[in-house]
Write a protein that holds these residues in place. Structure first.
Motif, short mmCIF file in Angstrom:
data_model
loop_
_atom_site.label_atom_id
_atom_site.label_comp_id
_atom_site.label_asym_id
_atom_site.label_seq_id
_atom_site.Cartn_x
_atom_site.Cartn_y
_atom_site.Cartn_z
N THR A 225 0.72 -1.10 -0.24
CA THR A 225 -0.08 -0.03 0.07
C THR A 225 0.70 1.33 -0.07
N HIS A 226 2.16 1.10 0.33
CA HIS A 226 2.90 2.35 -0.04
C HIS A 226 3.97 2.38 -1.33
N LEU A 227 3.11 2.56 -2.15
CA LEU A 227 3.83 2.24 -3.38
C LEU A 227 4.56 3.77 -3.75
N PRO A 228 5.88 3.78 -4.37
CA PRO A 228 6.33 4.89 -4.94
C PRO A 228 5.51 5.71 -5.87
N PRO A 229 5.98 6.87 -6.07
CA PRO A 229 5.10 7.75 -7.20
C PRO A 229 4.88 7.05 -8.43
N GLY A 230 3.66 6.98 -9.11
CA GLY A 230 3.49 6.18 -10.35
C GLY A 230 3.94 7.27 -11.45
N PRO A 231 3.65 6.62 -12.71
CA PRO A 231 4.21 7.50 -14.01
C PRO A 231 2.92 8.74 -14.05
N LYS A 232 3.34 9.82 -14.54
CA LYS A 232 2.46 10.74 -14.74
C LYS A 232 1.38 10.84 -15.72
N LYS B 25 6.05 -3.17 -14.71
CA LYS B 25 7.09 -3.03 -15.62
C LYS B 25 7.54 -1.63 -15.49
N PHE B 26 6.56 -0.72 -15.09
CA PHE B 26 7.25 0.85 -15.16
C PHE B 26 7.78 0.85 -13.91
N TYR B 27 7.25 0.44 -12.74
CA TYR B 27 8.13 0.36 -11.41
C TYR B 27 9.28 -0.16 -11.44
N LYS B 28 9.28 -1.29 -12.25
CA LYS B 28 10.70 -2.01 -12.18
C LYS B 28 11.79 -1.07 -12.88
N ARG B 29 11.28 -0.42 -13.89
CA ARG B 29 12.33 0.48 -14.37
C ARG B 29 12.52 1.83 -13.39
N GLU B 30 11.74 2.32 -12.87
CA GLU B 30 11.95 3.37 -11.93
C GLU B 30 12.38 3.09 -10.61
N HIS B 31 11.94 1.75 -10.13
CA HIS B 31 12.07 1.29 -8.59
C HIS B 31 12.38 -0.10 -8.61
N TYR B 32 13.33 -0.55 -9.33
CA TYR B 32 13.59 -2.01 -9.38
C TYR B 32 13.75 -2.60 -7.93
N LEU C 265 -6.29 -13.61 -16.92
CA LEU C 265 -4.97 -13.21 -17.69
C LEU C 265 -5.13 -11.57 -18.14
N ASP C 266 -6.25 -11.03 -18.08
CA ASP C 266 -6.39 -9.68 -18.43
C ASP C 266 -5.79 -8.65 -17.38
N GLU C 267 -6.35 -9.19 -16.10
CA GLU C 267 -5.74 -8.59 -14.89
C GLU C 267 -4.29 -8.89 -14.73
N LEU C 268 -3.63 -9.90 -15.21
CA LEU C 268 -2.26 -10.25 -14.97
C LEU C 268 -1.60 -9.11 -16.01
N GLN C 269 -2.05 -9.32 -17.19
CA GLN C 269 -1.48 -8.27 -18.07
C GLN C 269 -1.07 -6.77 -17.41
N GLU C 270 -2.41 -6.37 -17.25
CA GLU C 270 -2.48 -5.05 -16.69
C GLU C 270 -1.63 -4.71 -15.52
N LEU C 271 -1.55 -5.69 -14.50
CA LEU C 271 -0.52 -5.79 -13.32
C LEU C 271 0.91 -5.82 -13.72
N ALA C 272 1.06 -6.55 -14.81
CA ALA C 272 2.48 -6.71 -15.50
C ALA C 272 3.06 -5.55 -15.97
N GLU C 273 2.09 -4.79 -16.66
CA GLU C 273 2.51 -3.52 -17.31
C GLU C 273 2.70 -2.39 -16.40
N MET C 274 2.03 -2.36 -15.14
CA MET C 274 2.08 -1.51 -14.11
C MET C 274 3.59 -1.64 -13.46
#
Length: 264
Positions: free
Chosen positions: A23-30, A63-70, A52-61
């Protein structure tokens, strides 16, 4: 009394830690509006995927956090996986697929194998300390059957455990909580889980990696995707076939009835 209170206390503490972490996520994308203007930081809520749809949505989100907050994504993923595996909760298949979608097929496979083994070992230890008598009380016939088979295959115990992991004679969660009752040595348990679940983890992780790259149902049924999935299935079948061949001449597995095909 200590055993009765100890396990719920551990579960409660782990649940609180995982809740706070998720619940304490870093800032998300603008978030940009249709005119391309910045309207602020987009907020996300993490929830476990149910399809699978929710899996893809979660994976995409993620992936962003992985780039910014690995480090955060790695800690969150490992914590979630260990939580589910340690407390024998369903969902490892989705988490394996998520590992492939976020970290790629090879890093995802390495993570899945390490986390599966570590979580199963924690489950083994929790059962050993808190749950032996309850396992015997709740599953007396299944425990007695496995006990007989373990004694019959004591000379080839490692390969017998591999056989049980490769083929869903008994769900993985049940093996994890029962092995302390069967007096399985920790090193044999550890390596039988690590090696025995590689094919299953490989299928799930590789499938997640493929599904994260498709954008429609038509992509699933393309010749390229089908060929990859077929190759994955064939590669995963080889170790199982070798163990099955070995079991015919070296193991005594008659009477080990299938208790379902759930691999969790």
């Amino acid at each position: 009394r200590g055993a009765v209170a100890g396990l719920p206390a551990i579960v409660a503490a782990a649940s609180v830690c995982l809740y706070l972490l998720s619940t304490h996520l870093p800032p998300g994308p603008k978030h940009l509006d249709s005119d391309g203007e910045d309207v602020g930081v987009q907020e996300y809520r993490l929830k476990f995927p149910s399809d699978l749809d929710e899996l893809q949505e979660l994976a995409e989100m993620l992936k962003f956090y992985k780039r910014e907050h690995y480090s955060y994504v790695l800690l969150l993923f490992c914590s979630t996986y260990l939580y589910k595996q340690s407390f024998a909760l369903p969902g490892s298949s989705f988490l394996n697929m998520l590992a492939g979608a976020i970290f790629g097929p090879w890093q995802g496979l390495m993570l899945a194998c390490l986390l599966t083994t570590s979580g199963s070992t924690f489950c083994f230890l929790l059962s050993s300390v808190f749950g032996k008598q309850y396992v015997v009380h709740l599953f007396p016939e299944k425990v007695a059957l496995l006990q007989r088979k373990v004694e019959e295959n004591r000379s080839s115990l490692f390969f017998f455990l591999l056989f049980l992991r490769f083929f869903p004679m008994t769900p993985n969660w049940f093996l994890n909580i029962t092995c302390p009752v069967l007096n399985i040595p920790m090193p044999i348990f550890f390596f039988s889980v690590f090696i025995g679940l590689i094919p299953y983890n490989f299928i799930c992780v590789r499938t997640g990696s493929i599904l994260s790259e498709i954008s429609s149902l038509d992509d699933i049924f393309s010749w390229g995707t089908l060929a990859q999935l077929l190759a994955i299935a064939l590669a995963a079948l080889v170790p199982g076939a070798l163990i099955k061949h070995y079991s015919k001449t070296h193991l005594k597995v008659d009477g080990v009835d299938s208790n379902g095909t759930n691999r969790e």
